[in-house]
Design a protein around this motif. Structure first.
Motif, PDB file in Angstrom:
ATOM      1  N   THR A 154       0.829  -1.199   0.000  1.00 26.53           N
ATOM      2  CA  THR A 154       0.000   0.000   0.000  1.00 26.53           C
ATOM      3  C   THR A 154       0.862   1.246   0.000  1.00 26.53           C
ATOM      4  O   THR A 154       1.987   1.246   0.465  1.00 26.53           O
ATOM      5  CB  THR A 154      -0.933   0.033   1.228  1.00 26.53           C
ATOM      6  N   THR A 155       0.291   2.315  -0.534  1.00 26.41           N
ATOM      7  CA  THR A 155       0.969   3.590  -0.595  1.00 26.41           C
ATOM      8  C   THR A 155       0.534   4.438   0.589  1.00 26.41           C
ATOM      9  O   THR A 155      -0.640   4.726   0.731  1.00 26.41           O
ATOM     10  CB  THR A 155       0.589   4.316  -1.909  1.00 26.41           C
ATOM     11  N   ALA A 156       1.448   4.815   1.459  1.00 25.54           N
ATOM     12  CA  ALA A 156       1.168   5.701   2.595  1.00 25.54           C
ATOM     13  C   ALA A 156      -0.024   5.226   3.419  1.00 25.54           C
ATOM     14  O   ALA A 156      -0.865   6.014   3.820  1.00 25.54           O
ATOM     15  CB  ALA A 156       0.959   7.132   2.113  1.00 25.54           C
ATOM     16  N   GLY A 157      -0.130   3.918   3.637  1.00 22.97           N
ATOM     17  CA  GLY A 157      -1.187   3.404   4.494  1.00 22.97           C
ATOM     18  C   GLY A 157      -2.551   3.341   3.850  1.00 22.97           C
ATOM     19  O   GLY A 157      -3.545   3.204   4.539  1.00 22.97           O
ATOM     20  N   THR A 158      -2.627   3.453   2.532  1.00 23.53           N
ATOM     21  CA  THR A 158      -3.908   3.406   1.834  1.00 23.53           C
ATOM     22  C   THR A 158      -3.876   2.301   0.793  1.00 23.53           C
ATOM     23  O   THR A 158      -2.964   2.237  -0.025  1.00 23.53           O
ATOM     24  CB  THR A 158      -4.188   4.758   1.126  1.00 23.53           C
ATOM     25  N   LEU A 159      -4.875   1.437   0.816  1.00 22.68           N
ATOM     26  CA  LEU A 159      -5.001   0.383  -0.184  1.00 22.68           C
ATOM     27  C   LEU A 159      -5.712   0.965  -1.398  1.00 22.68           C
ATOM     28  O   LEU A 159      -6.802   1.534  -1.269  1.00 22.68           O
ATOM     29  CB  LEU A 159      -5.803  -0.794   0.385  1.00 22.68           C
ATOM     30  N   THR A 160      -5.107   0.860  -2.565  1.00 21.70           N
ATOM     31  CA  THR A 160      -5.662   1.448  -3.780  1.00 21.70           C
ATOM     32  C   THR A 160      -6.139   0.370  -4.749  1.00 21.70           C
ATOM     33  O   THR A 160      -5.871  -0.819  -4.555  1.00 21.70           O
ATOM     34  CB  THR A 160      -4.603   2.307  -4.504  1.00 21.70           C
ATOM     35  N   ARG A 161      -6.817   0.804  -5.810  1.00 26.29           N
ATOM     36  CA  ARG A 161      -7.240  -0.119  -6.869  1.00 26.29           C
ATOM     37  C   ARG A 161      -6.026  -0.825  -7.459  1.00 26.29           C
ATOM     38  O   ARG A 161      -6.075  -2.015  -7.752  1.00 26.29           O
ATOM     39  CB  ARG A 161      -7.954   0.635  -7.983  1.00 26.29           C
ATOM     40  N   ALA A 162      -4.953  -0.059  -7.655  1.00 23.36           N
ATOM     41  CA  ALA A 162      -3.730  -0.631  -8.223  1.00 23.36           C
ATOM     42  C   ALA A 162      -3.165  -1.711  -7.300  1.00 23.36           C
ATOM     43  O   ALA A 162      -2.683  -2.746  -7.763  1.00 23.36           O
ATOM     44  CB  ALA A 162      -2.698   0.467  -8.458  1.00 23.36           C
ATOM     45  N   ASP A 163      -3.249  -1.482  -5.988  1.00 27.91           N
ATOM     46  CA  ASP A 163      -2.777  -2.484  -5.021  1.00 27.91           C
ATOM     47  C   ASP A 163      -3.607  -3.759  -5.113  1.00 27.91           C
ATOM     48  O   ASP A 163      -3.072  -4.867  -5.060  1.00 27.91           O
ATOM     49  CB  ASP A 163      -2.840  -1.940  -3.587  1.00 27.91           C
TER      50      ASP A 163
END
Length: 99
Positions: free
Chosen positions: A2-11
């Motif tokens: 995850t990027t900066a503690g956020t789960l994204t669509r890309a993740d």
């Protein structure tokens, strides 16, 4: 990852790619289809329940009187539809229990 503690669509797409072995483009399409189905159901006024995860619930809130905290003046708050999420018991236990 995850990027900066956020789960994204890309993740999510990357996790599908790594764990299931789908191509990156197929993984991205599947994530988009799932999220699209969820959005469409909510737009139709349906609740979305994902077993073991939680339930997205639409609620209609009526008009009410609110108060401006700075001035204290009463103002009407328009009726609106809100989306709430209620985590399943299993999810709550996973979040609370240290891993």
């Amino acid at each position: 990852m995850t990027t900066a503690g956020t789960l994204t669509r890309a993740d999510l797409s990357e996790a599908l790619h790594r764990q299931i072995g789908l191509s990156r483009s197929d993984s991205a399409k599947i994530v988009e289809q799932i999220l699209g189905e969820m959005c469409d159901a909510l737009a139709r006024g349906e609740n979305v329940k994902i077993s073991g995860f939680g339930t997205f619930v639409l609620r209609d809130k009526g008009e009410r009187i609110g108060r401006n905290p700075k001035t204290g003046i009463e103002v009407p708050i328009a009726p609106r539809r809100v989306l709430t999420f209620r985590a399943s018991q299993m999810m709550r236990e996973r979040i609370v229990a240290p891993s």
